[in-house]
Design a protein around this motif. Sequence first.
Motif, PDB file in Angstrom:
ATOM      1  N   GLU A 212       6.898   4.626  66.273  1.00 43.24           N
ATOM      2  CA  GLU A 212       6.199   4.248  65.054  1.00 43.24           C
ATOM      3  C   GLU A 212       5.323   5.402  64.587  1.00 43.24           C
ATOM      4  O   GLU A 212       4.707   6.105  65.392  1.00 43.24           O
ATOM      5  N   MET A 213       5.270   5.580  63.262  1.00 43.64           N
ATOM      6  CA  MET A 213       4.404   6.611  62.692  1.00 43.64           C
ATOM      7  C   MET A 213       3.003   6.030  62.561  1.00 43.64           C
ATOM      8  O   MET A 213       2.742   5.156  61.741  1.00 43.64           O
ATOM      9  N   VAL A 214       2.082   6.501  63.405  1.00 47.10           N
ATOM     10  CA  VAL A 214       0.724   5.977  63.427  1.00 47.10           C
ATOM     11  C   VAL A 214      -0.082   6.504  62.243  1.00 47.10           C
ATOM     12  O   VAL A 214      -0.841   5.768  61.612  1.00 47.10           O
ATOM     13  N   ALA A 215       0.073   7.790  61.943  1.00 46.19           N
ATOM     14  CA  ALA A 215      -0.684   8.392  60.844  1.00 46.19           C
ATOM     15  C   ALA A 215       0.071   9.613  60.341  1.00 46.19           C
ATOM     16  O   ALA A 215       0.875  10.212  61.072  1.00 46.19           O
ATOM     17  N   ALA A 216      -0.178   9.953  59.092  1.00 47.51           N
ATOM     18  CA  ALA A 216       0.452  11.132  58.485  1.00 47.51           C
ATOM     19  C   ALA A 216      -0.462  11.630  57.375  1.00 47.51           C
ATOM     20  O   ALA A 216      -1.103  10.837  56.677  1.00 47.51           O
ATOM     21  N   ASN A 217      -0.553  12.950  57.232  1.00 44.96           N
ATOM     22  CA  ASN A 217      -1.397  13.483  56.166  1.00 44.96           C
ATOM     23  C   ASN A 217      -0.625  13.495  54.840  1.00 44.96           C
ATOM     24  O   ASN A 217       0.558  13.156  54.758  1.00 44.96           O
ATOM     25  N   ARG A 218      -1.337  13.874  53.795  1.00 47.94           N
ATOM     26  CA  ARG A 218      -0.773  13.816  52.453  1.00 47.94           C
ATOM     27  C   ARG A 218       0.433  14.736  52.313  1.00 47.94           C
ATOM     28  O   ARG A 218       1.433  14.392  51.657  1.00 47.94           O
ATOM     29  N   ALA A 219       0.369  15.925  52.942  1.00 40.87           N
ATOM     30  CA  ALA A 219       1.477  16.876  52.828  1.00 40.87           C
ATOM     31  C   ALA A 219       2.760  16.281  53.412  1.00 40.87           C
ATOM     32  O   ALA A 219       3.842  16.451  52.847  1.00 40.87           O
ATOM     33  N   TYR A 220       2.653  15.574  54.540  1.00 40.53           N
ATOM     34  CA  TYR A 220       3.834  14.958  55.150  1.00 40.53           C
ATOM     35  C   TYR A 220       4.384  13.864  54.251  1.00 40.53           C
ATOM     36  O   TYR A 220       5.603  13.751  54.040  1.00 40.53           O
ATOM     37  N   ALA A 221       3.484  13.010  53.718  1.00 38.28           N
ATOM     38  CA  ALA A 221       3.933  11.921  52.858  1.00 38.28           C
ATOM     39  C   ALA A 221       4.629  12.450  51.608  1.00 38.28           C
ATOM     40  O   ALA A 221       5.671  11.926  51.187  1.00 38.28           O
ATOM     41  N   GLU A 222       4.076  13.511  51.002  1.00 34.94           N
ATOM     42  CA  GLU A 222       4.698  14.071  49.804  1.00 34.94           C
ATOM     43  C   GLU A 222       6.013  14.752  50.137  1.00 34.94           C
ATOM     44  O   GLU A 222       6.966  14.695  49.359  1.00 34.94           O
ATOM     45  N   PRO A 228       1.885   6.420  51.180  1.00 36.14           N
ATOM     46  CA  PRO A 228       0.734   6.636  52.085  1.00 36.14           C
ATOM     47  C   PRO A 228       0.128   5.343  52.605  1.00 36.14           C
ATOM     48  O   PRO A 228      -0.475   5.330  53.674  1.00 36.14           O
ATOM     49  N   ASP A 229       0.277   4.234  51.852  1.00 40.47           N
ATOM     50  CA  ASP A 229      -0.302   2.960  52.272  1.00 40.47           C
ATOM     51  C   ASP A 229       0.617   2.174  53.202  1.00 40.47           C
ATOM     52  O   ASP A 229       0.193   1.192  53.807  1.00 40.47           O
ATOM     53  N   ASP A 230       1.868   2.566  53.303  1.00 43.95           N
ATOM     54  CA  ASP A 230       2.815   1.882  54.185  1.00 43.95           C
ATOM     55  C   ASP A 230       3.784   2.914  54.748  1.00 43.95           C
ATOM     56  O   ASP A 230       4.848   3.179  54.185  1.00 43.95           O
ATOM     57  N   LEU A 231       3.399   3.495  55.887  1.00 45.27           N
ATOM     58  CA  LEU A 231       4.204   4.561  56.488  1.00 45.27           C
ATOM     59  C   LEU A 231       5.449   4.026  57.179  1.00 45.27           C
ATOM     60  O   LEU A 231       6.285   4.822  57.632  1.00 45.27           O
ATOM     61  N   THR A 232       5.577   2.699  57.298  1.00 42.76           N
ATOM     62  CA  THR A 232       6.747   2.149  57.964  1.00 42.76           C
ATOM     63  C   THR A 232       7.990   2.196  57.088  1.00 42.76           C
ATOM     64  O   THR A 232       9.109   2.090  57.596  1.00 42.76           O
ATOM     65  N   ARG A 233       7.815   2.325  55.790  1.00 42.81           N
ATOM     66  CA  ARG A 233       8.973   2.402  54.905  1.00 42.81           C
ATOM     67  C   ARG A 233       9.677   3.747  55.084  1.00 42.81           C
ATOM     68  O   ARG A 233       9.024   4.777  55.238  1.00 42.81           O
ATOM     69  N   PRO A 234      11.001   3.749  55.051  1.00 40.90           N
ATOM     70  CA  PRO A 234      11.718   5.025  55.238  1.00 40.90           C
ATOM     71  C   PRO A 234      11.497   5.971  54.077  1.00 40.90           C
ATOM     72  O   PRO A 234      11.305   5.555  52.925  1.00 40.90           O
ATOM     73  N   GLY A 235      11.511   7.275  54.387  1.00 36.29           N
ATOM     74  CA  GLY A 235      11.340   8.286  53.348  1.00 36.29           C
ATOM     75  C   GLY A 235      12.625   8.481  52.554  1.00 36.29           C
ATOM     76  O   GLY A 235      13.704   8.001  52.913  1.00 36.29           O
ATOM     77  N   ARG A 236      12.488   9.219  51.457  1.00 35.24           N
ATOM     78  CA  ARG A 236      13.627   9.448  50.566  1.00 35.24           C
ATOM     79  C   ARG A 236      14.201  10.850  50.705  1.00 35.24           C
ATOM     80  O   ARG A 236      15.123  11.212  49.972  1.00 35.24           O
ATOM     81  N   ALA A 237      13.674  11.672  51.618  1.00 33.81           N
ATOM     82  CA  ALA A 237      14.196  13.020  51.829  1.00 33.81           C
ATOM     83  C   ALA A 237      15.230  13.006  52.957  1.00 33.81           C
ATOM     84  O   ALA A 237      15.194  12.149  53.844  1.00 33.81           O
ATOM     85  N   VAL A 238      16.155  13.959  52.897  1.00 41.22           N
ATOM     86  CA  VAL A 238      17.240  14.035  53.880  1.00 41.22           C
ATOM     87  C   VAL A 238      17.164  15.378  54.602  1.00 41.22           C
ATOM     88  O   VAL A 238      17.015  16.429  53.965  1.00 41.22           O
ATOM     89  N   GLU A 239      17.287  15.347  55.929  1.00 42.71           N
ATOM     90  CA  GLU A 239      17.218  16.551  56.757  1.00 42.71           C
ATOM     91  C   GLU A 239      18.623  17.053  57.070  1.00 42.71           C
ATOM     92  O   GLU A 239      19.527  16.261  57.353  1.00 42.71           O
ATOM     93  N   TYR A 240      18.763  18.395  57.055  1.00 47.00           N
ATOM     94  CA  TYR A 240      20.058  19.029  57.281  1.00 47.00           C
ATOM     95  C   TYR A 240      19.911  20.080  58.373  1.00 47.00           C
ATOM     96  O   TYR A 240      18.824  20.615  58.607  1.00 47.00           O
ATOM     97  N   THR A 241      21.032  20.377  59.008  1.00 42.78           N
ATOM     98  CA  THR A 241      21.035  21.401  60.055  1.00 42.78           C
ATOM     99  C   THR A 241      20.851  22.789  59.473  1.00 42.78           C
ATOM    100  O   THR A 241      20.120  23.618  60.024  1.00 42.78           O
ATOM    101  N   THR A 242      21.513  23.064  58.356  1.00 45.16           N
ATOM    102  CA  THR A 242      21.413  24.355  57.680  1.00 45.16           C
ATOM    103  C   THR A 242      21.320  24.105  56.184  1.00 45.16           C
ATOM    104  O   THR A 242      21.450  22.966  55.717  1.00 45.16           O
ATOM    105  N   LEU A 243      21.112  25.184  55.442  1.00 42.09           N
ATOM    106  CA  LEU A 243      21.066  25.076  53.991  1.00 42.09           C
ATOM    107  C   LEU A 243      22.424  24.599  53.478  1.00 42.09           C
ATOM    108  O   LEU A 243      23.444  25.248  53.694  1.00 42.09           O
ATOM    109  N   ARG A 244      22.418  23.433  52.831  1.00 45.23           N
ATOM    110  CA  ARG A 244      23.629  22.799  52.289  1.00 45.23           C
ATOM    111  C   ARG A 244      24.671  22.546  53.386  1.00 45.23           C
ATOM    112  O   ARG A 244      25.878  22.582  53.131  1.00 45.23           O
TER     113      ARG A 244
END
Length: 541
Positions: A212-222, A228-244
Amino acid sequence: MRAPGLPRSDARTRSIWLWQVALAASVVLVTIVVVAVPSIMFADTAYWAGVLLIVATTIAALFTPWTRIGTRWVVLVPFMDIVGIGLLALNSELRLGYLWVFPIAWIATFYRLKWLIGALAAVTALLILDSVATAGGPLNTLRLVIVLLCLSFIGMTFHVAAQQTGAFRRLLSRQASRLGLALERVEMQRQRATETLDGLDIAVARISDHGEMVAANRAYAELYGLDPDDLTRPGRAVEYTTLRGEPLDAESRPLARAARGERIDEERVWLFDVEGRWRALDVSTRALSGANDEGPSTLLVLRDMTALLEAKRERESLALTVSHELRNPITAVLGHTDLLLERTDLPADARRNLAEIEAASERVLRLASTVLQKRPGAQERADAHAEFDAAAVVEASVTSFRPTATARGVELSAPDTNPLPLVGDAFRLRQAIDNVVGNAVKYTPASGTVLVRTSRSADAVRIEVADTGVGMSREDVDTMFEPYHRSATARASSVPGTGLGMGIARQIVEAHSGTISVQSGLGRGTTVAISIPLPGRAAEL
């Protein structure tokens, strides 16, 4: 006593009602029993007078606005009750004097000892009056003493208990105040820590061992598009191994790895953020110990390296572009120089000058070719391991700068020395020496001197360039090898420069396993010493 959360005035009113209604209810109950049992004998007039007095006192207590009356007037109510109970017990065998427990306990609980003594005195007076009215004998006297002893014991017990309760209440109040202040300080520190973390450009999040994500600063949330008020919701960014490249699977994402307690140290992850931009992130984790009822957790740190990578690519692109564009004019210079050197009618001085031009042009062309052939991200290093004469390299550098020094009125000299064999890249070492000698000539005013000395010890060749120029402060000496750094004296002068020469020189020297050091002082000149290990010593170093 005052109920928690109630205003003091409301609590006092309820306390008066409670005590008075309890007594009135007891009197009414006794009266019902008396009326229901005809065999009970009592003094009708005094009894009913007492009942009426207590009922009237109760009604007055219920309708009196105690919030606007001082506390000292409240004591009249229990004293009126004492008189009413005295009338109930007057010339009666019902032992109704026991009801004095109510007003005595009331006064003992909420008033000082002097009021309790006054109440007991009033009861004593009423008992004496009853004894005189009934012409009682020794038994009445004994009853008076027993009643007074019992009431005194009850009153003192209630008074001491009330004092202890008050002391505990005051202690709890002070402890609550201190706890409140401590909580305020903790909250203030938490708020400051949150504001500090929110002010960082580095994304930081704390992950529990349950994922569980206990806390996160503004930079992480953005960065991840989180609420910021509900960190349990999944984010909308996608992580990749390499560029594209390929998206990371759920178990390989930094959040999942941090939840497992994995140690990550600056691993590169590419993120496609909510704004449709690619970001290069350096991911690191740090283990955090548990505190109080919290278990251990992991700190997830992400540094956005996108701007640095873009700047690096731009610098490499600029270097490649400049190097590529330099090749054509330098090639033309070399071609025309060769044509001139083929002539037989040139004076000796002109031929020497053309030879210097040709050598310098060849060095520039080789530098441009080296940059074009260099792999992106490769560190500066020696690219050749041939044997050469360091003394000849120094002499060639001094010869190339002597016309410039003469034009500036600076005496540039290099005492003759014996050959100094080295193994490495003579071309790159010449570039380092040119940078040092060039700086010495540039920042030495007219009538100054630049002396280049070479020497050899048991394990190294030493090249020393000493000038009588403007010099540098200690702070500038400590930072002179940083890219694009120019000393304060250099910036104040009209001599142009990029601040790259000394950094490049150090890279070349270190690629030869050597060292470079600087000694300088404002107005006292500068001495730069280069030490290169002799053949066979570099491997040992």
